[in-house]
Every structure is written in structure tokens, then in C-alpha cells.
Enzyme design. Structure first.
Site, PDB file in Angstrom:
ATOM      1  N   ALA A   9       0.823  -1.219   0.000  1.00 51.49           N
ATOM      2  CA  ALA A   9       0.000   0.000   0.000  1.00 51.49           C
ATOM      3  C   ALA A   9       0.852   1.261   0.000  1.00 51.49           C
ATOM      4  O   ALA A   9       0.445   2.304   0.481  1.00 51.49           O
ATOM      5  CB  ALA A   9      -0.913   0.004   1.220  1.00 51.49           C
ATOM      6  N   GLY A  11       2.245   2.657  -2.765  1.00 47.86           N
ATOM      7  CA  GLY A  11       2.228   3.380  -4.038  1.00 47.86           C
ATOM      8  C   GLY A  11       1.502   4.707  -3.931  1.00 47.86           C
ATOM      9  O   GLY A  11       0.627   4.919  -3.104  1.00 47.86           O
ATOM     10  N   ARG A  15      -2.434   7.920 -10.916  1.00 48.87           N
ATOM     11  CA  ARG A  15      -3.573   8.058 -11.831  1.00 48.87           C
ATOM     12  C   ARG A  15      -4.864   8.473 -11.128  1.00 48.87           C
ATOM     13  O   ARG A  15      -5.840   8.822 -11.758  1.00 48.87           O
ATOM     14  CB  ARG A  15      -3.771   6.745 -12.600  1.00 48.87           C
ATOM     15  CG  ARG A  15      -2.696   6.505 -13.636  1.00 48.87           C
ATOM     16  CD  ARG A  15      -2.688   5.078 -14.138  1.00 48.87           C
ATOM     17  NE  ARG A  15      -2.008   4.174 -13.211  1.00 48.87           N
ATOM     18  CZ  ARG A  15      -1.918   2.849 -13.374  1.00 48.87           C
ATOM     19  NH1 ARG A  15      -2.481   2.280 -14.431  1.00 48.87           N
ATOM     20  NH2 ARG A  15      -1.279   2.110 -12.500  1.00 48.87           N
ATOM     21  N   GLY A 101      -3.202  -3.412  -1.674  1.00 49.15           N
ATOM     22  CA  GLY A 101      -4.128  -2.516  -0.975  1.00 49.15           C
ATOM     23  C   GLY A 101      -5.135  -1.877  -1.906  1.00 49.15           C
ATOM     24  O   GLY A 101      -6.146  -1.331  -1.464  1.00 49.15           O
ATOM     25  N   GLY A 137      -0.310  -7.237 -15.795  1.00 52.37           N
ATOM     26  CA  GLY A 137       0.766  -8.136 -16.198  1.00 52.37           C
ATOM     27  C   GLY A 137       0.167  -9.367 -16.855  1.00 52.37           C
ATOM     28  O   GLY A 137      -0.826  -9.910 -16.380  1.00 52.37           O
ATOM     29  N   ASN A 225      -6.948   1.894 -10.106  1.00 49.69           N
ATOM     30  CA  ASN A 225      -5.829   2.769 -10.453  1.00 49.69           C
ATOM     31  C   ASN A 225      -6.287   4.184 -10.741  1.00 49.69           C
ATOM     32  O   ASN A 225      -5.540   5.132 -10.544  1.00 49.69           O
ATOM     33  CB  ASN A 225      -5.064   2.203 -11.650  1.00 49.69           C
ATOM     34  CG  ASN A 225      -4.421   0.877 -11.305  1.00 49.69           C
ATOM     35  OD1 ASN A 225      -3.727   0.755 -10.302  1.00 49.69           O
ATOM     36  ND2 ASN A 225      -4.700  -0.140 -12.093  1.00 49.69           N
ATOM     37  N   ASN A 375     -49.140  16.124  22.001  1.00 56.58           N
ATOM     38  CA  ASN A 375     -49.285  16.730  20.671  1.00 56.58           C
ATOM     39  C   ASN A 375     -48.506  18.035  20.656  1.00 56.58           C
ATOM     40  O   ASN A 375     -48.789  18.938  21.431  1.00 56.58           O
ATOM     41  CB  ASN A 375     -50.765  16.978  20.375  1.00 56.58           C
ATOM     42  CG  ASN A 375     -50.957  17.303  18.905  1.00 56.58           C
ATOM     43  OD1 ASN A 375     -50.205  18.094  18.333  1.00 56.58           O
ATOM     44  ND2 ASN A 375     -51.953  16.702  18.293  1.00 56.58           N
ATOM     45  N   ARG A 438     -49.283  35.034  25.889  1.00 54.45           N
ATOM     46  CA  ARG A 438     -49.656  36.060  24.906  1.00 54.45           C
ATOM     47  C   ARG A 438     -50.285  37.263  25.603  1.00 54.45           C
ATOM     48  O   ARG A 438     -50.907  37.126  26.633  1.00 54.45           O
ATOM     49  CB  ARG A 438     -50.705  35.507  23.942  1.00 54.45           C
ATOM     50  CG  ARG A 438     -50.240  34.422  23.050  1.00 54.45           C
ATOM     51  CD  ARG A 438     -51.218  34.280  21.905  1.00 54.45           C
ATOM     52  NE  ARG A 438     -52.556  33.966  22.357  1.00 54.45           N
ATOM     53  CZ  ARG A 438     -53.099  32.749  22.283  1.00 54.45           C
ATOM     54  NH1 ARG A 438     -52.395  31.738  21.807  1.00 54.45           N
ATOM     55  NH2 ARG A 438     -54.329  32.551  22.676  1.00 54.45           N
TER      56      ARG A 438
HETATM   57  C1  UD1 Z   1       0.752  -4.996 -10.471  1.00 58.97           C
HETATM   58  C2  UD1 Z   1       1.506  -6.167 -11.083  1.00 58.97           C
HETATM   59  C3  UD1 Z   1       0.760  -6.641 -12.316  1.00 58.97           C
HETATM   60  C4  UD1 Z   1      -0.659  -7.030 -11.956  1.00 58.97           C
HETATM   61  C5  UD1 Z   1      -1.368  -5.887 -11.221  1.00 58.97           C
HETATM   62  C6  UD1 Z   1      -2.659  -6.389 -10.647  1.00 58.97           C
HETATM   63  C7  UD1 Z   1       3.866  -5.767 -10.597  1.00 58.97           C
HETATM   64  C8  UD1 Z   1       5.182  -5.331 -11.153  1.00 58.97           C
HETATM   65  N1  UD1 Z   1       2.840  -5.759 -11.440  1.00 58.97           N
HETATM   66  O1  UD1 Z   1       0.754  -3.952 -11.433  1.00 58.97           O
HETATM   67  O2  UD1 Z   1       1.419  -7.750 -12.893  1.00 58.97           O
HETATM   68  O3  UD1 Z   1      -1.370  -7.398 -13.110  1.00 58.97           O
HETATM   69  O4  UD1 Z   1      -0.557  -5.415 -10.111  1.00 58.97           O
HETATM   70  O5  UD1 Z   1      -3.396  -5.353 -10.036  1.00 58.97           O
HETATM   71  O6  UD1 Z   1       3.798  -6.149  -9.447  1.00 58.97           O
HETATM   72  N2  UD1 Z   1       3.322  -0.713  -4.352  1.00 58.97           N
HETATM   73  C9  UD1 Z   1       4.128  -0.516  -3.264  1.00 58.97           C
HETATM   74  N3  UD1 Z   1       5.402  -0.086  -3.462  1.00 58.97           N
HETATM   75  C10 UD1 Z   1       5.917   0.121  -4.687  1.00 58.97           C
HETATM   76  C11 UD1 Z   1       5.073  -0.088  -5.811  1.00 58.97           C
HETATM   77  C12 UD1 Z   1       3.781  -0.511  -5.605  1.00 58.97           C
HETATM   78  O7  UD1 Z   1       3.721  -0.679  -2.126  1.00 58.97           O
HETATM   79  O8  UD1 Z   1       7.102   0.488  -4.778  1.00 58.97           O
HETATM   80  C13 UD1 Z   1       1.942  -1.167  -4.122  1.00 58.97           C
HETATM   81  C14 UD1 Z   1       0.884  -0.213  -4.648  1.00 58.97           C
HETATM   82  O9  UD1 Z   1       0.513   0.700  -3.635  1.00 58.97           O
HETATM   83  C15 UD1 Z   1      -0.262  -1.145  -5.003  1.00 58.97           C
HETATM   84  C16 UD1 Z   1       0.448  -2.442  -5.371  1.00 58.97           C
HETATM   85  O10 UD1 Z   1       1.749  -2.362  -4.833  1.00 58.97           O
HETATM   86  O11 UD1 Z   1      -1.104  -1.371  -3.913  1.00 58.97           O
HETATM   87  C17 UD1 Z   1       0.508  -2.657  -6.867  1.00 58.97           C
HETATM   88  O12 UD1 Z   1       1.242  -1.597  -7.450  1.00 58.97           O
HETATM   89  P1  UD1 Z   1       0.805  -0.915  -8.804  1.00 58.97           P
HETATM   90  O13 UD1 Z   1       1.776   0.139  -9.122  1.00 58.97           O
HETATM   91  O14 UD1 Z   1      -0.618  -0.539  -8.746  1.00 58.97           O
HETATM   92  O15 UD1 Z   1       1.043  -2.131  -9.794  1.00 58.97           O
HETATM   93  P2  UD1 Z   1       0.319  -2.421 -11.151  1.00 58.97           P
HETATM   94  O16 UD1 Z   1       0.917  -1.586 -12.207  1.00 58.97           O
HETATM   95  O17 UD1 Z   1      -1.148  -2.343 -10.970  1.00 58.97           O
HETATM   96 CA    CA Z   2      -2.583  -1.597  -9.380  1.00 60.14          CA
END
Ligand code: UD1
Ligand code: CA
Length: 454
Positions: A9, A11, A15, A101, A137, A225, A375, A438
Site C-alpha cells: 500500500a 504506491g 492516476r 491494498g 501483467g 488505479n 401533541n 400572549r
Molecule cells: C501490479 C503487477 C501486475 C498485476 C497488477 C494487478 C507488478 C510489477 N505488477 O501492477 O502484474 O497485473 O498489479 O493489479 O507487481 N506498491 C508498493 N510499493 C511500490 C510499488 C507498488 O507498495 O514500490 C503497491 C501499490 O501501492 C499497489 C500495489 O503495490 O497497492 C501494486 O502496485 P501498482 O503500481 O498498482 O502495480 P500495477 O501496475 O497495478
Molecule cells: Ca494496481
């Protein structure tokens, strides 16, 4: 094996174009990550570890469960790097279940299947076939159908992009292997990140079995996303909730116009009109009727209650046979006994009303105790606040209050008493008597209205 759950969680959620961390955006009134933690808890894991980063303090404040380990990932270098931050806390004999997350509707049953398929020398991977796999992926299989690796959208060639089986981002992996593979990751890819997904190729090279669990419910694995995806999942979730209610015997006039943001228990033959929002914990008795454009949060509503349109009800208990609204506002701490009538443009707060009483039009009743068979006339106001403190109004049984009366608290209106319309009551009134404040009506014969000066 022990079970350790890691929830990613950290990230930023670019977007989303938000100042709030992505995992705190809400689905059905709860942060995305709350849904994930709830699913995780159903597995009764030995520990839950959340990797946090961007505005992480806010995330920690939102999830206050005591038994969670919080691990900071100061720089978001990829999902593999994120998992690596947790590994010092994970025991060798653990099975590690990785969740995202931002994938809120993952189901406990799917997670159970995924975990039951992995052991010390094999791993589980959750996949799904999507009509539109864009952004996910892709799962690359060899001629024998065995998983070889995962290729991210941004690294995929035109052929790989056509693959519809995608990685859901949920894995069960034995800790010893995971630890080893994480150390081997590099960031030599389109995004310059350490991809967790690359461990799949490492496992395949070592001929470790990779068990895939396929779910046919794409919503379950859909990540949020951006805000369009958030809205899509919200609608899906609402459809599920409303269907469940209808199958339990509730008439819903338009399933697309009821939103449930909490839990609802219902009796027989409940009926819900359009544009209703139910939040928090709600209990509806038999034959409850909810009118259109009504918001109800945290309420216990008895049998045969009718709530008419445009009412807003928050943290209340309503006894059997009451009629509320239209346009009623019942604020926290309102307790109504049986057969009470609360009519239009009545606001109530922290007040009790005993059975059979009526407050039919245009009133404010706050910090009050109202007896039975009372009432209260139109436009009656309890003046409960002197600008600094709040005081109580007590209206005893069988009182009749004339229209447009102010009751200046603290004050008690004695049982059976009648208050003349338009009175301002500042002192307790004796029982069974008429009290009014009154001045007498007089007529000045021949009085002329002022004229405009020329
Ligand atoms: C990721 C997968 C992808 C899959 C998709 C499913 C990878 C490289 N790719 O892509 O194959 O189809 O999820 O939803 O894993 N996060 C961190 N730290 C980081 C980067 C990400 O905690 O440095 C967390 C984000 O907060 C998120 C999760 O990891 O909760 C997934 O990251 P995100 O960047 O959304 O990956 P996707 O591009 O969706
Ligand atoms: Ca994602």
C-alpha cells in the site's frame, strides 16, 4: 505452515490525481485498504504486514487494528522492493500471502484456495481472463501450459499484449524461496522498478510448481488505479449488496437506485423506494417502508414503520408503527417509542419520545424528553442552547402544545397541561392547566396605515 500476509500500500496512485493516498479512497464508505484487511483477517493469519509510503501516516491512522505490523517503504522502487522491506519480519517456515491494498473486492474463499495450494516447495498465483487485459501483467505459459513468467504491460510485445490471462497481483509463496528470489531481482525493465512479478520466472527456472488459481469474477481482482475504476467497482459492489437484499425478500423498486454502505438486516416484506442510501449498521423490522430520496445511517427501525420521502435519519431507534417524514431530520440520539408521528420539516436531536405522541410540522426538538400521547403543534421550538450551554426540556404525558411555542430550557411542561399558541415558556408549567404568555388581542378602530411621504 505459518501464514504471514503482506499488503502492499505504499504506491502513490498517480492516476487517481489525488492528494490522498490511493488506498484511502473509499468504496462503500470504507477505505479500499479496509476491505483488503477485512478479507485478510478472515484467514486468521499469524501476522498482517502493511507496506506504507506515500502519506503513510494517514493510512496508519485510518487502520487502527492493533495486531498489524507497519513497514515503511520510503521510496517506491517497485512491488518486489516493497515485499523485500517486510522480509526481515517474516519467519522461514511461513507461507507469505501477498495482497494489494488497491484490490478491494478480493474474496476470502479465493484467498483460501490460493493458500491451500501452496506449500514449502510450490507457490500459488491468482490469475483471471479479462476481455480487456490492458494495464495488467500477462501470464506467459509454455507449450505444456505451465507458467513461465509474467510480463508487465509496459514491457510486453504486441503478441504478449494479446494474452488475456492476467496476473491479479495476489500470490502465496513460501518465505525461504521468496527471500532468496527477492535478492535476485533487478530493475532492468521499462519502469525501472523491482518487479515482484519477476519471481515467477525464477520459480519456473527452478522447476518449482506454480499453481494457478483462476477466478471467473474479474471484479474480484480488479485494481483501482483511477477514479473510473473506483466507480466501476462501487457499482459492482452495490449490485451485489442490493441483489442479496432482494433475495432475502426485500422489495427494491429500482436496484440501481439503492446504495448500501454498511450492513443491513431486514424482516419480512420490507420495501425500499428509489434513491435511498443506507449507511452503517441498519436493522429494519417487518413491513418497514422506506420512501424515496431518504438517507438512513445506523438505525434500528421497528415493524410497520413508514418513512416518507426526503428524510435524513442518523443514529436513531424508531419503535414499531411510527410514521416519519416527509422531510424529517432525525439526528443522533433520537429514540422514538411505538406509534410516534414525526412530520414534515421536523428536526430532532438527542430526544426521547414516548408512544403515540405527534410532532407533525415544522419543529425543532433537541435535548428533550417527551411523554406519551403528547401533541406538539406546528412551529414549536425547544430553545436548548443559551450560546454556551445546553439544557433539557421535559414534556410530560398528554401535554398539548399550541403552535409557534418556544420552550426555553431548562423547563418542564407538566402532565396534561395545555400551552396556548405563540407562547414563550420560560418557567415550569403546572399539570392539567392552560398556560399562555400572549398579550390579549385588541382592536384599534379607525387606525390608519402609514402613508408614503411625497
Ligand atoms: C501490479 C503487477 C501486475 C498485476 C497488477 C494487478 C507488478 C510489477 N505488477 O501492477 O502484474 O497485473 O498489479 O493489479 O507487481 N506498491 C508498493 N510499493 C511500490 C510499488 C507498488 O507498495 O514500490 C503497491 C501499490 O501501492 C499497489 C500495489 O503495490 O497497492 C501494486 O502496485 P501498482 O503500481 O498498482 O502495480 P500495477 O501496475 O497495478
Ligand atoms: Ca494496481
Amino acid at each position: 505452515m505459518k501464514l504471514s500476509i503482506i499488503i502492499l500500500a505504499a504506491g502513490l496512485g498517480k492516476r487517481m490525481r489525488s492528494e490522498q493516498p490511493k488506498v484511502l479512497h473509499q468504496l462503500a464508505d470504507k477505505p479500499l485498504i479496509r476491505h483488503v484487511v477485512n478479507a485478510a483477517l478472515t484467514l486468521k493469519p499469524d501476522n498482517i504486514n502493511i507496506v506504507y509510503g506515500y502519506k503513510g501516516e494517514q493510512v496508519r491512522k485510518a487502520i487502527i487494528d492493533t495486531h498489524i505490523n507497519w513497514i515503511e517503504q520510503a521510496q517506491q522502487l517497485g512491488t518486489g522492493h516493497a515485499v523485500a522491506q517486510v522480509m526481515p519480519k517474516i519467519a522461514d517456515d511461513a507461507l507469505v500471502l501477498v495482497l494489494c491494498g488497491d484490490v478491494p473486492l478480493i474474496s476470502p474463499t479465493t484467498l483460501q484456495t490460493l493458500c491451500s495450494q501452496a506449500d514449502a516447495n510450490s507457490l500459488g498465483l491468482l490469475t483471471v481472463e479479462l476481455d480487456n487485459p490492458q494495464g495488467y501483467g500477462r501470464v506467459i505459459r509454455n507449450a505444456q501450459g505451465q507458467v513461465e513468467r509474467i510480463v508487465e504491460e509496459k514491457d510486453a510485445n504486441a503478441n504478449q499484449k494479446k494474452i488475456r490471462e492476467v496476473n491479479a497481483g495476489v500470490y502465496s509463496i513460501p518465505a525461504t524461496h521468496l527471500r532468496r528470489w527477492l535478492a535476485l531481482l533487478n530493475n532492468d525493465n521499462a519502469q525501472g522498478e523491482y518487479y515482484l512479478t519477476d519471481i515467477i520466472a525464477l520459480a519456473a527456472q527452478e522447476n518449482l510448481p506454480i499453481h494457478t488459481t483462476q477466478t471467473d469474477n474479474s471484479y474480484e481482482v480488479m485494481g483501482v488505479n483511477d477514479r473510473t475504476q473506483l466507480a466501476t467497482l462501487e457499482r459492482y459492489y452495490q449490485t451485489q449488496q442490493v441483489n442479496r437484499l432482494m433475495l432475502a425478500g426485500v422489495t427494491v423498486l429500482d436496484p440501481t437506485r439503492l446504495d448500501i454502505r454498511g450492513t443491513v438486516q431486514t424482516g419480512h416484506d420490507v420495501s425500499i423506494d428509489v434513491n435511498v442510501i443506507l449507511e452503517g449498521e441498519i436493522i429494519l423490522g417487518d413491513r418497514v417502508k422506506i420512501g424515496p430520496h431518504t438517507v438512513i445511517r445506523n438505525a434500528k427501525i421497528g415493524d410497520d414503520v413508514e418513512i416518507l420521502s426526503h428524510s435524513v435519519i442518523d443514529d436513531v431507534v424508531i419503535g414499531a408503527g411510527c410514521c416519519i417524514g416527509p422531510f424529517a431530520r432525525l439526528r443522533p440520539g433520537t429514540l422514538l417509542a411505538e406509534k410516534v408521528k414525526i412530520g414534515n420539516f421536523v428536526e430532532m436531536k438527542k430526544s426521547k419520545v414516548d408512544h403515540g405522541s405527534k410532532i407533525s410540522h415544522l419543529s425543532y426538538i433537541g435535548d428533550s424528553e417527551v411523554g406519551s400521547d403528547v401533541n406538539i403543534g406546528a412551529g414549536t421550538i425547544t430553545c436548548n442552547y443559551d450560546g454556551a450551554n445546553k439544557y433539557k426540556t421535559i414534556i410530560e404525558d398528554r401535554v398539548f402544545i399550541g403552535s409557534d411555542t418556544q420552550l426555553v430550557a431548562p423547563v418542564t411542561v407538566g402532565a396534561g397541561s395545555t400551552i396556548g399558541a405563540g407562547s414563550t415558556i420560560t418557567k415550569n408549567t403546572p399539570p392539567d392547566a392552560l398556560t399562555l404568555t400572549r398579550t390579549r388581542q385588541e382592536t384599534i378602530v379607525g387606525w390608519q396605515r402609514p402613508r408614503k411621504k411625497s
